[in-house]
Design an enzyme around this catalytic site. Structure first.
Site, mmCIF file in Angstrom:
data_model
loop_
_atom_site.group_PDB
_atom_site.id
_atom_site.type_symbol
_atom_site.label_atom_id
_atom_site.label_comp_id
_atom_site.label_asym_id
_atom_site.label_seq_id
_atom_site.Cartn_x
_atom_site.Cartn_y
_atom_site.Cartn_z
ATOM 1 N N ASP A 11 47.647 54.272 69.632
ATOM 2 C CA ASP A 11 47.867 55.492 70.438
ATOM 3 C C ASP A 11 46.793 55.579 71.534
ATOM 4 O O ASP A 11 45.998 56.514 71.549
ATOM 5 C CB ASP A 11 47.846 56.747 69.540
ATOM 6 N N HIS A 247 35.527 53.924 66.031
ATOM 7 C CA HIS A 247 36.580 53.945 65.006
ATOM 8 C C HIS A 247 37.476 52.692 65.077
ATOM 9 O O HIS A 247 37.397 51.814 64.221
ATOM 10 C CB HIS A 247 37.445 55.198 65.178
HETATM 11 O O1 RIB Z 1 39.915 59.545 63.736
HETATM 12 C C1 RIB Z 1 39.782 58.522 64.676
HETATM 13 C C2 RIB Z 1 41.132 58.027 65.112
HETATM 14 O O2 RIB Z 1 41.838 59.084 65.770
HETATM 15 C C3 RIB Z 1 41.083 56.894 66.107
HETATM 16 O O3 RIB Z 1 42.175 56.043 65.870
HETATM 17 C C4 RIB Z 1 41.236 57.590 67.430
HETATM 18 O O4 RIB Z 1 41.733 56.740 68.436
HETATM 19 C C5 RIB Z 1 42.187 58.691 67.081
HETATM 20 O O5 RIB Z 1 43.493 58.205 67.113
HETATM 21 CA CA CA Z 2 43.603 55.403 67.771
#
Ligand code: RIB
Ligand code: CA
Length: 315
Positions: A11, A247
């Site tokens: 995303d 992340h």
């Molecule tokens: O919590 C972090 C996640 O949420 C990551 O994938 C960031 O891109 C959002 O989608």
């Molecule tokens: Ca993400």
């Protein structure tokens, strides 16, 4: 370990862009396709961003299949522009595709995933770094993918770290808990790269400045989109020195070098509503007997992950 052939379900999203570029710059990984999902923005915007990122990387040979616009059961909630900017790409002004020929393939994401996995049994790793809706839809379309896939790696959830959208829930799981319930229950080889490790991998401004100054167009692009993400982390968490949580790239780092992480397999449940919505509850003392075990990463060598990311993105 042979190289990984992956479908990246994403995303994009600033950290998704970093993850994609890290994968593109890693000989251990071949990307078969991108599948897009709502999350950090609408699926229209995340699909545009996926196409544009491949254009920036000069890899428009990689197909993009557009996926879910909303969760399986719940209505679409707030999307992530408050973290990633109005264009979900650090407010660099992306409102359209960068070239008219940039288009998603005709197939929806779930069908793309199901067909590719069934055509390549035992070969494909699904790497999901957004809400798990496309993976759940693919399972509903073709349940045999649970046996035919090589493995599944998700960025999402948490064992003991606090949540980032509720006291206990991580955003990707919270945004579609019904999909997560299906994905956690499918019985495939699932690794959870959750907040326990991703909030321990913190990238600071000197590393972004080095990317900005690098000879690599991808490194410079990451340096360009980072300030909006740095601003969010400063305002929400009080992080200093331009530090952000890393992340989504952590999920790619795990594929590249699993020795950077340590994990443990626990049975998991995901409540779909109430105050614990989207919490990934790990049964660390053996109270549940039926749900499948998930490999939960809980320790990470953060400096080595950061060095890996920086080296690959500046090369
Ligand atoms: O919590 C972090 C996640 O949420 C990551 O994938 C960031 O891109 C959002 O989608
Ligand atoms: Ca993400």
């Amino acid at each position: 370990m042979p190289p990984h052939t992956i479908i990246l379900d994403t995303d994009p999203g600033i950290d998704d862009a970093m993850a994609l570029f890290l994968a593109l710059r890693s000989p251990e990984i071949t990307i078969l396709g991108l599948t897009t999902v709502f999350g950090n923005s609408t699926v229209e915007a995340t699909t545009r961003n996926a196409l544009n990122l491949l254009h920036v990387a000069e890899r428009t040979d990689i197909p993009v299949a557009r996926g879910a616009a909303q969760p399986l059961v719940l209505p679409l909630g707030e999307t992530g522009e408050f973290v990633h900017g109005q264009d979900a790409m650090g407010d660099i002004g992306w409102t359209d595709v960068l070239a008219p020929y940039l288009k998603p393939v005709d197939q929806p994401a779930a069908q793309f995933i199901a067909e590719q996995v069934m055509a390549n049994p035992g070969q494909i790793t699904l790497v999901a770094i957004g809400p798990l809706t496309n993976l759940a839809l693919a399972l509903q379309l073709e349940p045999r993918i649970a046996q035919a896939v090589r493995s599944v790696v998700i960025m999402g959830g948490s064992v003991v770290a606090p949540g980032n959208v509720s006291p206990t829930a991580e955003a990707n799981i919270y945004n579609d808990p019904h999909a997560a319930e299906l994905v956690f229950g499918a019985g495939w080889a699932l690794t959870m790269v959750g907040l326990d490790v991703t909030t321990a991998v913190r990238m600071d401004e000197p590393r972004f400045a080095a990317l900005r100054a690098s000879a690599s167009p991808l490194g410079r692009f990451v340096g360009q989109i980072a300030p909006r993400y740095q601003q969010f982390h400063r305002e929400r968490y009080g992080y200093q020195n331009g530090t952000v949580d890393v992340h989504d790239p952590s999920a790619i780092a795990y594929l590249i070098d699993p020795s950077l992480f340590a994990g443990q397999a626990w049975r998991m449940v995901v409540p779909v509503d109430g105050p614990a919505r989207g919490t990934t509850i790990a049964d660390r003392h053996g109270h549940f007997l039926s749900t499948p075990k998930v490999n939960c990463l809980v320790e990470v060598d953060a400096p080595r992950v950061l060095d890996l990311i920086q080296a690959r993105l500046s090369a």
